[in-house]
Design an enzyme around this catalytic site. Structure first.
Site, short mmCIF file in Angstrom:
data_model
loop_
_atom_site.label_atom_id
_atom_site.label_comp_id
_atom_site.label_asym_id
_atom_site.label_seq_id
_atom_site.Cartn_x
_atom_site.Cartn_y
_atom_site.Cartn_z
N GLU A 117 35.61 10.22 38.79
CA GLU A 117 35.48 9.23 40.01
C GLU A 117 35.66 7.76 39.39
OE1 GLU A 117 36.87 9.98 42.71
OE2 GLU A 117 35.99 11.97 43.25
N ARG B 197 42.38 16.25 50.48
CA ARG B 197 41.72 17.20 50.78
C ARG B 197 41.98 18.61 51.21
NH1 ARG B 197 39.48 15.49 47.22
NH2 ARG B 197 41.27 14.17 47.13
#
Ligand code: ATP
Ligand code: MG
Length: 686
Positions: free
Chosen positions: A214, A620
């Site tokens: 990330e 997601r």
């Protein structure tokens, strides 16, 4: 390690060990998988587990990465890997070497509330609002690498000049207390490495390779810390050995100082950087991926990315248009039940994602009523809030006077002169005679061990409980239930109790508002439930005691939260990096997503960050995605008209909105009518 489970681009990233590497790729393309496999590769290459630092965004992600690494390299090696967040790594460095900066190894770490206290004190402020503003400003400065001197120079107006002055006092105080705040956990290790050549050499040697997941959400000082740990680019063999993986389209922490500049700086600071794109998405079906790509196409591009999936189109993305928050939650419950029934899904396969914490509440209530276990991540469960627990303790006590934990809570919140010693004596007596504490109050022997004010207070309390129980048994219907509950709260002095307990009136207000919502919730349930007999619907009013009973059951369900097979309720921010077979994206409305505060201007940058959040949300989902919008929504205690989010249009779905099953709709409308009817004619319940 099974190399077969990596595609050629992933393999290239895993095998590139000599210099810096950046994997820049869209959602679900296997970036995190590159990190875990690269850990295994580095071990094969001869690094010790403790020489491999992998940095994740949250502690939860760190635990999950260790778990995944365990599968590849075995438990022994996995245990010693240095997998942690930037902050946890900072703690480790400061505990080891903080003394070189004048910090005792036993320094304490202040949480956000502690910081607020110190700032109030340092700035002579009485209200938290001002102190919070300073906290925010100082934190942003620190995360830009500025100290008090730097902040003073950077301050642009009087407001900021004041904040900079307070920052100096604040820093002096922290030094005196031997304390650090969260930002210091990055800033101080960086200072250590920058100023202390010996420490720098030590820490650079400690890690043979640093991996950062990330990467797009790192801020300026985190980047500097990474750089200081791996050294600058150069011919030296040890230098610049890191692997960063990230996706500029998923950068969602700009508001907290994360900067996309870190992506642009990387090739400049490390000319030998190998940049590897990944293009195959392994997570989502074609329909989901198309919707995600269509939305993010509205943002200006930093890097061109293509994403494709081999998983086939799958089910179309569903959009459902709901009447309000409750209806939305009901439909989510219906959806979860259908997924279980028709597709054999487990609860853990489903996540409900939303922009703001408060949106969880309606889902929590409906899930509990439907006995579906869930966990709330990225925020606190509504049922775990102190004020809701206080009220629930009373309700539980009405239903079951032998519930000792409920007794203890209700008898002492708000304070009513029942002190620790009184309770200890009562508890001892009850234990001796094997009766509940409530029962012990009227036991003939109690005055032998407990006298005076304590006993009076207990008896007074017990009489109040009994009286309330009597009235709850005989009060039914929404209106009357509400009146009874409000009157009881008044008798308790509960609103005052909240105001006394909170420094900030605004927080007390928010908690009181939760209480009123809770009252409304109970009242609605008293207003009418439907029983279906031979095709006819009949509205049936419930007494407060009836409802208290079902709530007790609902509460006890909460303890199932530790189970594995539970539905996830999560904010979009906390869902980053994770995946579920079935996702419900809730409240996709203008004002909610994109989120817009009361007097906030929607700048282009803010809108783009909100769009990235939407992209994170959509991506997601693995197999099915349900997007729900609200025709009416609550804002504070008002209801306003809801406008579907522009992001729904941007998904460019050609499928029609999924309509509610007509039978469901009829049932619900009748239920609503019944509740309203009850509210309109208060006499009906008697
Ligand atoms: P995000 O951007 O959301 O963080 P990511 O790029 O980190 O996503 P991963 O979580 O690593 O993606 O992978 C997404 C899913 O695809 C995971 O279930 C992972 O196991 C699977 N996956 C990744 N690469 C491969 C591959 N080469 N073969 C099979 N499955 C893969
Ligand atoms: Mg990932």
């Amino acid at each position: 390690m099974s190399a077969a489970s990596l595609n050629p681009a992933q393999l290239e990233a895993v095998h590139h060990l000599a210099g810096p590497c950046l994997v820049l790729a869209g959602a679900g393309s296997g970036k995190t998988r590159v990190i875990t496999h690269k850990i295994a590769r580095l071990l094969q290459h001869g690094l010790e587990p403790r020489q491999i630092a992998a940095i994740t965004f949250t502690n939860k992600a760190a635990a999950e990465m260790r778990e995944r690494a365990k599968g590849l390299v075995g438990p022994r090696a996995a245990k010693d890997l240095a997998i942690s967040t930037f902050h946890a790594l900072g703690v480790r460095m400061l505990r080891a070497d903080g003394e070189r900066l004048g910090l005792k190894p036993s320094f304490s770490i202040l949480d956000s509330d502690d910081v607020l206290g110190v700032l109030r004190d340092a700035g002579g402020a009485t209200d938290n609002k001002q102190a919070r503003h300073w906290q925010w400003t100082i934190s942003l400065w620190k995360n830009q690498g500025l100290d008090a001197d730097g902040a003073e120079a950077a301050a642009r107006d009087d407001d900021e000049r004041v904040a900079a002055r307070i920052m100096r006092r604040y820093e002096e105080r922290l030094a005196a207390y031997q304390a650090v705040d969260f930002d210091d956990l990055i800033v101080l290790p960086l200072k250590l490495l920058e100023r202390d050549a010996e420490a720098r050499a030590k820490w650079q040697a400690a890690f043979g390779h640093v991996l950062v997941d990330e990467y797009q959400d790192t801020n300026a000082v985190q980047y500097e810390l990474m750089k200081a740990l791996v050294g600058t680019d150069g011919p030296r063999h040890r230098s610049g050995r890191f692997t960063a993986v990230g996706d500029d389209d998923q950068s969602i922490y700009g508001w907290r100082g994360a900067t996309i500049d870190n992506l642009k700086r990387l090739p400049r600071d490390y000319p030998s950087l190998r940049v590897i794109p990944l293009e195959q998405n392994y997570r989502s079906t074609g329909s989901i991926l198309r919707a995600a790509n269509a939305v993010i196409a509205h943002n200006p591009k930093l890097f061109e990315k293509k994403l494709w999936s081999e998983l086939g189109d799958g089910e179309p993305v569903r959009v459902i248009d709901c009447d309000g928050e409750e209806h939305e939650a009901e439909r989510a419950v219906t959806r979860i039940q259908a997924l279980r029934g028709q597709q054999g899904a487990r609860f853990a396969d489903v996540a409900v994602l939303y922009r703001a914490n408060h949106q969880a509440r309606a889902f929590e209530q409906k899930l509990r009523a439907a006995q579906i276990p869930y966990k709330v991540s990225g925020g606190q469960s509504w049922f775990d809030r102190a004020e809701i627990k206080d009220l629930c303790a009373w309700l539980r006590l009405l239903v079951n006077q032998d519930d000792d934990p409920a007794f203890l809570r209700a008898a002492t919140t708000p304070k009513r002169g029942i002190g620790h010693q009184t309770l200890a004596a009562l508890g001892e007596y009850a234990g001796k005679w094997r009766i509940s504490m409530f029962e012990a109050i009227f036991a003939p022997g109690l005055p032998g061990v407990l006298k005076g004010k304590g006993l009076d207070a207990l008896q007074h309390f017990a009489r109040e409980v009994n009286e309330l129980e009597h009235r709850a048994r005989h009060t039914a219907g929404a209106e009357d239930a509400k009146a009874l509950l409000l009157e009881w709260l008044k008798t308790l002095g509960y609103e005052q109790h909240l105001r006394d307990g909170e420094d900030s009136p605004k927080l007390a207000e928010a908690r009181w508002s939760n209480v009123l919502d809770f009252v409304d919730w109970i009242a609605r349930r008293c207003g009418g439930q439907l029983t279906q007999e031979a095709g006819t619907f009949e509205s049936e009013k419930l007494t407060v005691l009836d409802v208290a009973q079902t709530i007790s059951i609902i509460i006890s369900l909460a303890e199932r939260g530790d189970e594995q097979d539970v539905v996830t309720l999560s904010t979009l921010h906390a869902a980053k990096g994770l995946e579920w077979p079935h996702v419900v994206l809730a409240g996709v409305n203008e004002g909610l997503l994109p989120f817009r505060g009361a007097d906030e201007e929607m700048t282009a940058e803010r809108l783009e960050e909100e769009r990235r959040l939407m992209y994170v949300g959509i991506t997601r989902a693995q197999r099915t995605l349900t997007v729900s919008t609200l025709k009416r929504r609550k804002r504070g205690r008002e209801t306003v008209a809801g406008v579907p989010s522009r992001f729904v249009v941007e998904m460019k779905l050609d499928e029609a909105v999924v309509k509610e099953d007509p039978r469901e709709r009829l049932r619900r409308l009748r239920e609503e009518l019944a509740a309203r009817g009850a509210a309109a004619s208060p006499a009906a319940g008697r």
